[in-house]
Design a protein around this motif. Structure first.
Motif, short mmCIF file in Angstrom:
data_model
loop_
_atom_site.label_atom_id
_atom_site.label_comp_id
_atom_site.label_asym_id
_atom_site.label_seq_id
_atom_site.Cartn_x
_atom_site.Cartn_y
_atom_site.Cartn_z
N LEU A 228 39.40 43.35 39.60
CA LEU A 228 40.60 42.99 40.71
C LEU A 228 40.18 43.32 42.12
N LEU A 229 39.64 44.83 42.09
CA LEU A 229 39.51 45.23 43.28
C LEU A 229 38.34 44.64 44.12
N VAL A 230 37.10 44.27 43.41
CA VAL A 230 36.16 43.62 44.11
C VAL A 230 36.50 42.23 44.55
N ALA A 231 37.46 41.54 43.57
CA ALA A 231 37.80 40.20 43.99
C ALA A 231 38.54 40.30 45.17
N VAL A 232 39.63 41.10 45.31
CA VAL A 232 40.33 41.42 46.68
C VAL A 232 39.59 41.55 47.65
N ALA A 233 38.63 42.55 47.84
CA ALA A 233 37.88 43.04 48.71
C ALA A 233 37.04 41.63 49.39
N VAL A 234 36.39 40.88 48.33
CA VAL A 234 35.69 39.85 48.95
C VAL A 234 36.47 38.95 49.35
N GLY A 235 37.53 38.71 48.71
CA GLY A 235 38.52 37.66 49.61
C GLY A 235 39.11 37.89 50.78
N LEU A 236 39.26 39.26 51.09
CA LEU A 236 39.67 39.35 52.29
C LEU A 236 38.48 39.37 53.44
N VAL A 237 37.30 39.66 52.68
CA VAL A 237 36.23 39.23 53.86
C VAL A 237 36.11 37.87 54.10
N ALA A 238 36.40 37.00 53.15
CA ALA A 238 36.19 35.48 53.55
C ALA A 238 37.38 35.42 54.15
N SER A 239 38.66 35.66 53.94
CA SER A 239 39.54 35.21 54.67
C SER A 239 39.55 35.45 56.34
N VAL A 240 39.04 36.75 56.54
CA VAL A 240 38.62 37.19 57.93
C VAL A 240 37.49 36.18 58.60
#
Length: 273
Positions: A228-240
């Motif tokens: 979950l931590l990795v998915a959220v981190a990657v998702g935040l990068v993609a969002s930015v």
């Protein structure tokens, strides 16, 4: 036509900072959440498990949801006004046009790709063993990919055109080609720079947070706190980066359309302050 990438970047930065309370819900809803869900509930792409699951179909769904978010950000960065829900509804409709444009673009490139395929095969069969791929075949495939990417970047302003003008799939592609006249190299350099930076940042984030997950959060696969931590981190990068790309496209489109490329008919979507 004079298009300044630095000016578009300044406008993008100012918009994202000024309208962060408006941009954040769109980016998090249409990029972060789908990315997290996809990474948590589907096997890694290319794995044996993925081949036996609807992962590819779900990937297309995620990409479409992200496209809706991108179209909404383009509209907002272009001055759309009114309830956010109204903007998102308009973005959904224009995203359908954009998808049709993508399909049409692929069909238009098909004859060119067939030529590269014939050159690559040279009368032989498609190699199924990676060890048997000849340098000629690899060069032809790489050349086809490069040519397709260059053409796509040249016509890439069809996305803001599809979002902001009352055009169909073919009209959006024609408009993108028209708007990209004389600025193809600038568009290619900008989008390649964004892609490479986002790729490097995403890989670094996955490595760092993956290491944290492996050390103390139960690993980075399956339904664990680490994954979950990795998915959220990657998702935040993609969002930015999707937010930056969408707004940059909108601001470059505004310059190109205002430079004599023709009138733009922006949808009548109003946002209350």
């Amino acid at each position: 036509m004079s298009v300044s990438i630095s000016r578009a970047w300044d406008e993008t930065r100012d918009f994202l900072v000024r309208e962060r309370r408006l941009v954040a819900p769109v980016a998090l809803t249409f990029v972060l959440l789908p990315t997290v869900a996809f990474r948590l509930f589907t096997p890694p792409m290319g794995s044996a498990e993925a081949a036996q699951s609807p992962a590819l179909l779900l990937l297309y769904v995620v990409l479409f949801v992200e496209l809706i978010g991108g179209m909404a950000l383009i509209m907002l960065a272009s001055g759309a006004r009114g309830p956010l829900g109204q903007t998102l509804g308009a973005a959904f409709k224009r995203a359908l046009v954009a998808v049709a444009s993508f399909i049409l673009f692929g069909l238009l490139l098909l004859p060119l790709m067939l030529v590269f395929a014939l050159l690559a095969l040279g009368g032989g069969e498609v190699p199924t063993n990676p060890a048997m791929i000849s340098p000629k075949f690899a060069l032809a495939v790489m050349s086809a990919v490069v040519v397709a990417m260059l053409i796509f970047f040249r016509v890439s302003l069809f996305l803001p055109a599809a979002a902001l003008e009352k055009v169909g799939p073919w009209g959006a592609l024609k408009r993108g080609w028209q708007l990209g006249k004389g600025i193809g190299l600038k568009l290619t350099a900008m989008f390649m720079a964004l892609f490479l930076v986002s790729l490097v940042v995403s890989l670094v984030v996955q490595w760092v947070f993956g290491a944290i997950a492996q050390l103390g959060l139960g690993g980075d696969s399956g339904l664990t706190a680490g994954s979950l931590l990795v998915a959220v981190a990657v998702g935040l990068v993609a969002s930015v980066f999707l937010s930056i790309q969408a707004v940059m496209s909108a601001r470059i489109y505004a310059q190109a359309a205002g430079g004599g490329a023709g009138p733009a008919s922006v949808p009548e979507v109003e946002r209350k302050d």
